[in-house]
Scaffold this active site. Sequence first.
Site, mmCIF file in Angstrom:
data_model
loop_
_atom_site.group_PDB
_atom_site.id
_atom_site.type_symbol
_atom_site.label_atom_id
_atom_site.label_comp_id
_atom_site.label_asym_id
_atom_site.label_seq_id
_atom_site.Cartn_x
_atom_site.Cartn_y
_atom_site.Cartn_z
ATOM 1 N N TRP A 1 -82.285 62.335 67.087
ATOM 2 C CA TRP A 1 -81.987 61.171 67.942
ATOM 3 C C TRP A 1 -81.754 61.596 69.394
ATOM 4 C CZ3 TRP A 1 -77.198 60.326 70.445
ATOM 5 C CH2 TRP A 1 -77.052 59.073 71.063
ATOM 6 N N HIS A 2 -81.232 62.806 69.556
ATOM 7 C CA HIS A 2 -80.908 63.269 70.908
ATOM 8 C C HIS A 2 -82.157 63.524 71.740
ATOM 9 C CE1 HIS A 2 -76.912 64.026 69.113
ATOM 10 N NE2 HIS A 2 -76.470 63.871 70.344
ATOM 11 N N GLY A 3 -83.257 63.813 71.099
ATOM 12 C CA GLY A 3 -84.464 64.021 71.894
ATOM 13 C C GLY A 3 -85.576 64.674 71.107
ATOM 14 N N PHE B 1 -79.613 61.064 76.831
ATOM 15 C CA PHE B 1 -80.011 60.836 75.438
ATOM 16 C C PHE B 1 -80.205 59.358 75.120
ATOM 17 C CE2 PHE B 1 -79.648 65.142 74.907
ATOM 18 C CZ PHE B 1 -78.408 65.634 75.238
#
Lengths: 323, 470
Positions: free
Chosen positions: B311-313, B470
């Site tokens: 989800w962060h990247g 993010f």
Amino acid sequence: MRFILAFALTATFLASALYGLILAVDPYNKFGHNLFGFETKAVDFARENKFNQVEHGKKDYTAFIMGSSSAHRYMTKELNRLTGLVSYNYSTQSATPEDYIAMTRHILTKYKPKLILISFGFEELSTQTKADDMFFSSPLKNYLEEVPAEELETNLFNNSYLTLEAIADSFKVIWVNLFGKALHAYLEDGDHIVEKRAKKLKVSQFGYANFEIDQKRMGYLKTLKELGTTHGFNVVVFTSPLSLEHLNKIINDPVLNASHQKFKSALVDVFGVVWDFQTPAIAPYNSTEYFMDSNHPNHHFSTMVLEEMFGANRIGFGKILKK
Amino acid sequence: MLFNSYAFIFAFLPVALMGYFTLNHFKQITMGKYWLVAASLYFYSYWNVKNLPLLLTSIVVNYFIGHYLHKNISWKKTLFQLGLVFNIGLLCFFKYAGLVGFAQIALPLGLSFYTLQQIGFLVDSYEGLAEEKSFLDYAVFVSFFPQLISGPIVHYQMMMPQIESAENKRFKLDQFSLGLFVFCIGLTKKVLISEAFATWAKPGFDEHTTLDFLLAWKTSLSYTFQLYFDFSGYTDMAIGIGHMFNVKLPHNFNSPFKSKSVIEFWSRWHMSLSQFINTYIFTPLVRAMPKINFRNTMIATFLAMFIAGVWHGAGWTFVVYGALHGAALVVNHIRKKKKKKFPGWLSWFITFNFINITFVIFRAKTLADAGKVLIGMMGLSGVVVPKLGIKSVGALKEYGFKMGSYLYPDDYFLIIMFLGTSWVLYKFRNTSELEKTFKPDTRIAIYCGIAFVFCLFGMNRITEFIYFNF
């Protein structure tokens, strides 16, 4: 309500007191006043001192030494002896090519120089190294054709005075003037006082990361070189000596080493010939007998550097870089 | 605009507060909400007005889906699934487009957070736990500026009753004082502490090509502290502003560096995200398993944590980060099941170092960059010993030891900062604990005033919050 009032009063009082102190002390000489008659400000206003010496000089100077603080200790009497010229040491802390072009233009309004000798530090051509704030608050700024608009404005909410550094420097100014003594005193001809030998050869902190040649600065140097052609003076440039430990930190890092070569090549491109004192040939001189710290040669070594460039008997620790 | 900017503190926030409470004072409740939405959208657009259409579209689409999920329609499940596809699709498009050959588009600010928040709303709506009839109220819920950009992620049913409460429509001095107190804590964390650690973390990650042992540990620990104070500072400011509006937002941090296990860490770090993952990813995954047993629960745990990492990247660093934490959680659960325990101090030591090491991977731009730091931390790039009373490393030279230079004043300052902040983190109460026992007395007000002023002077740098990325 008491909480908010106490907060608001504390914040208002403290903010006013601190900001008022900074404005009153004016540590970076942005407003040009000296309300308390300080002998020296936090960042020594060397540029203004030296500007005035050049402006009102009694001698007919024909040679000028420029550079940052690493060029402070090139003694004018030694350069006079070697070249037969009458020299002035115009070096100032944190000087960059903005200083050199401005100084050259200033010199040309008063003198007919035959030689301008410039010492370059590795960081001076980098986009990461900003021109010193003190340059923009000195009379020299008027000799730089393009002055960033924000540097010309001086107002009460000037950003550099709304900083923690400004608070610290203001207290430093007060402390130094009350209890200490001015570290930098310039003699006649811009010479620096002779200090005691340093006890240890400390590696100065440096910041050469993300080195990119500042093209605007290269433009200033090209203009300076052209002024030399037009006005008939020689421009001799050299890389400022670094201690072996300091130099090894650069050349042992592949990225820094590549940047270092770029720096030297850029100087050669403009000036054609560069004296290079940032090489391992410096090894025999890696001690406090020759350096104040890792990027400030002392008076003795500075004289040796001048001998290397202008003397009859070269030792050979200076390399000549040519196109 | 940033919370730690002059424009926000002296212009936007006072105007937003005054407008909101003035309108409510004159019983213009609907206008008060419009004001809040307008202020929030202005706050959001200040960054880049081009991001606004996407936010508005997201709000409109999710509102109508949520609205129809309460109607008696035969295609309710399909609509719900479409809603999920829309939101997840939006996230995937902006985060991962580059991976599948599209040109990487800059991630719109706050997209991750407001999308997760609305996914939560859709799930709650589908399960009958939340309903919003008013588009205006829904817009308030999504766009409320204190938590719009980087959370905390809030549940609809947690936030909107507070906005709706008549009691909360009037300006309350005690809430404002509390909000000011918490805001000052957050501002101090961000401006005075996080930014200091940032200056020590950055060179190691972005500039040096190799790091010796001490430099590598200096880099990694600096980033760990920077990240914590940056994000928790932001959250504190968000919570403080929420209080000023009489809205209690959930805390995101509860002394995470006191954790003695990775399980405990995730109950103390970015808590609103952990709760979201637990409620909306982990639990559905477990339910979807053919059989609910320990093994399948561990698979779900790993997958949920993996998704949290990703989800962060879109980068291998986040994949590895999520996978490592997923694996660590599984190991932790297995040990717990077998009732195996380390001594307390050892548990803390292992946990803290695991967190510190995984943050290196989290921060690095590439796995190679992470490797550079980790190799340095293991001493494989050499150990440079500072000149502190010794002049030579002697025989240790053969093992990669070298003499360095003297410590600079900045190094001493770093040591003081590490020791000082560690002492504060372990000995003092955290923000949520302080909030519970807050009393608006003069002494606290003076401390806040002093901290606030020094923060004002420290704000003159261009910075951003890490989690904005993010």
